[in-house]
Design an enzyme around this catalytic site. Structure first.
Site, PDB file in Angstrom:
ATOM      1  N   ASP A 196      66.248  62.841 -25.257  1.00  7.63           N
ATOM      2  CA  ASP A 196      67.364  61.674 -26.033  1.00  7.63           C
ATOM      3  C   ASP A 196      66.947  59.932 -25.606  1.00  7.63           C
ATOM      4  O   ASP A 196      67.418  59.228 -24.886  1.00  7.63           O
ATOM      5  CB  ASP A 196      68.747  61.838 -25.431  1.00  7.63           C
ATOM      6  CG  ASP A 196      69.185  60.963 -26.537  1.00  7.63           C
ATOM      7  OD1 ASP A 196      69.090  60.162 -27.223  1.00  7.63           O
ATOM      8  OD2 ASP A 196      70.764  60.906 -26.612  1.00  7.63           O
ATOM      9  N   GLU A 230      70.165  51.579 -28.788  1.00  9.41           N
ATOM     10  CA  GLU A 230      71.124  52.407 -29.418  1.00  9.41           C
ATOM     11  C   GLU A 230      71.800  53.173 -28.589  1.00  9.41           C
ATOM     12  O   GLU A 230      73.075  52.733 -28.913  1.00  9.41           O
ATOM     13  CB  GLU A 230      70.003  53.597 -29.571  1.00  9.41           C
ATOM     14  CG  GLU A 230      70.302  54.699 -30.712  1.00  9.41           C
ATOM     15  CD  GLU A 230      71.276  55.905 -30.231  1.00  9.41           C
ATOM     16  OE1 GLU A 230      71.965  56.839 -31.047  1.00  9.41           O
ATOM     17  OE2 GLU A 230      71.166  55.976 -29.534  1.00  9.41           O
ATOM     18  N   GLU A 231      71.647  53.158 -27.230  1.00  8.54           N
ATOM     19  CA  GLU A 231      73.235  54.050 -26.274  1.00  8.54           C
ATOM     20  C   GLU A 231      74.328  52.824 -25.865  1.00  8.54           C
ATOM     21  O   GLU A 231      75.425  53.643 -26.257  1.00  8.54           O
ATOM     22  CB  GLU A 231      72.223  54.334 -25.316  1.00  8.54           C
ATOM     23  CG  GLU A 231      71.481  55.535 -25.591  1.00  8.54           C
ATOM     24  CD  GLU A 231      71.338  56.320 -25.780  1.00  8.54           C
ATOM     25  OE1 GLU A 231      72.653  57.022 -26.229  1.00  8.54           O
ATOM     26  OE2 GLU A 231      70.642  57.627 -26.016  1.00  8.54           O
TER      27      GLU A 231
END
Length: 507
Positions: free
Chosen positions: A292, A324-325
């Protein structure tokens, strides 16, 4: 106009020193000489491009990425934005594309990103420590990063209006029901009213809330979420007019940093009809993020590399998103920055996040034209047809804002994608369909330190990278039968139903 170039250099173990020129969002890297003239190459063919995908090549890139994550070894391997590991990841992506010659133009889009870290937290309600309690993403700390004490004050309605918060909340702990407005709104209202902290309770879930406050506000206060089993006894005491005291403590940091998206577009093919696909370059702070989304980033790199053996009719644009995180920051920024005329040139966007979960299922986002921009359903059906042709099972998952497609859909661009699963639990039926272990997460190391080289299923990774190659080849060759872009108005049905923004809920 040529950018003035500054450089960010890193030394990767087993990899030569890499440099990434930091260009403005609108400027391109210098064009490098290439071998063949594009016109001499065959038009891209799906089967031929798929045949070039190799598990050995994918895993070799993963080994390089893990070495890069070790650049942040002062704590543990990570590629979170702002870390040496993420800087190294950007360098690796940039240098890989640059080495492909003038097949691609590369642009780097720097943008301000918000980064949040929670170092320690504790919540006590009455004489109980709620098992489901967890601080929200991007929460500020409690005052002076010290425990705060106060009375639990029940907020009226769902805390979506400032008037829902009674004056007695000042200096105390606001107790707010999860509802129709963002968590950030509730926390902001509590802060304006002078609350010392906020607890948002969810009567629909016993496991609590994996939430985020979203865009920081100076009025946000330290905010926790809890589930129904911990909330119900507190509600009962308050409604019986019993006093409930509380202690809340969060040691956290919210800061703004600069980070970078990398965009690579073919130098030929119709520039007014672009196939776009993306993956995110960053990991969470807790680990190296090899699945991920190292897996998606690497799949894109490998497809981009092999695509250079072919000509294309329509331009192909790859995006590696940062942040994104932290809440889809890079992709949101990219789409929001597009002028209307550039928005219209993107015929569709394909999201590839987590391609190699160890306890995988072949998952397709259930995007429909009824709820999403026209063309999303045709992309979904392309994935269905490919899995059927390979005699592979597949399953549908909600198109609910959990990855970087969100900004594209909200700006009227058709989209979709595939995945192999995150913290969701594999069902017995899925174990029969895909193998693996029922009752376990699809990725048991999701957002953890163990998301390393041992946390990828190469079989699933190869299958899905071949499907990525198929999606690129199909639309790079022709958009025949695919709906034309009409307007960039966001899909109202989509926006009404979405409660996630990235991995965390915001409502």
């Amino acid at each position: 106009m040529r950018a003035s170039i500054s450089s960010l250099s890193v030394l990767v173990t087993g990899v030569s020193a890499l440099q990434i020129p930091l260009l403005s969002s609108s400027e391109q890297a210098p064009v490098q000489p290439a071998g063949d003239y594009h016109g001499e190459k065959p038009l891209v063919n799906s089967s031929a491009l798929q045949d070039l995908i190799s598990g050995d090549k994918l895993f070799a890139r993963a080994e390089q990425l893990y070495e890069i994550a070790k650049l942040s070894q002062e704590k543990w391997p990570t590629r979170v934005i702002g870390s040496a590991g993420h800087d190294g990841t950007l360098s690796y992506i940039y240098e890989t594309i640059l080495a492909l010659g003038n097949y691609y133009e590369i642009s780097n889009q720097s943008f301000p990103a918000v980064s949040g870290n929670i170092y320690e937290s504790r919540l006590v309600l009455g004489d109980e420590v709620p098992k489901s309690a967890s601080p929200f993403g991007l929460t500020p700390p409690t005052r002076n990063k010290e425990p705060v004490h106060g009375t639990v004050i029940l907020v009226n309605n769902e805390g979506c209006e400032l008037g829902d918060f009674p004056s007695s909340v000042k200096g105390n702990i606001a107790f707010v029901k999860r509802g129709t407005c963002p968590f950030g709104t509730k926390s902001e209202h509590a802060g304006v009213r002078g609350a010392a902290a906020v607890v948002v309770y969810d009567l629909g879930s016993k496991d609590g809330i994996g939430g985020t406050l979203g865009t920081p506000s100076p009025n946000h206060v330290a905010t926790f979420g809890i589930g129904s089993e911990d909330a119900k006894p507190i509600l009962k005491k308050i409604k019986n007019k019993n006093y409930v005291d509380a202690i809340a403590y969060i040691d956290a940091e919210v800061k703004q940093i600069a980070t970078t998206n990398i965009i690579a577009q073919t130098t030929f093919g119709d520039p007014d009809n672009c196939v776009m696909l993306g993956a995110h370059s960053d990991s969470v702070a807790e680990g190296p993020g090899i699945n991920d989304d190292g897996s998606g980033s690497i799949s894109l790199l490998e497809v981009a590399s092999q695509l250079t053996k072919f000509n294309v009719s329509n331009c192909v644009r790859f995006g590696w998103w940062a942040g994104e995180e932290e809440g889809l920051l890079g992709s949101d920024y990219y789409v929001a920055s597009l002028p209307e005329v550039e928005n219209k040139k993107i015929r569709l966007f394909m999201d590839y996040d987590m391609m190699a979960s160890p306890n995988f299922a072949y998952q397709i986002y259930n995007a429909t034209n009824a709820a999403n921009p026209n063309g999303s359903e045709e992309l979904r059906d392309l994935y269905i047809d490919w899995y059927n042709d390979q005699e592979l099972n597949y399953t549908f998952i909600p198109f609910d804002g959990r990855s970087d497609y969100d900004g594209f859909i909200r700006h009227g661009i058709p989209g979709g994608g595939i995945a192999t699963g995150a913290e969701g639990v594999k069902t017995k039926e899925e174990a029969e369909q895909f193998g693996g272990k029922a009752g376990d997460w699809y990725d048991p190391c999701y957002h953890q330190l163990c998301d390393d080289l041992s946390n990828v299923n190469v079989t699933a990774w190869v299958v899905n990278t071949k499907l990525i190659a198929h999606s690129v080849a199909t639309y790079a060759r022709s958009f025949k039968g695919f709906p034309e872009r009409t307007d960039s108005v966001a899909a109202t049905e989509y926006t009404k139903g979405v409660k996630y923004h990235g991995s965390k809920m915001f409502i």
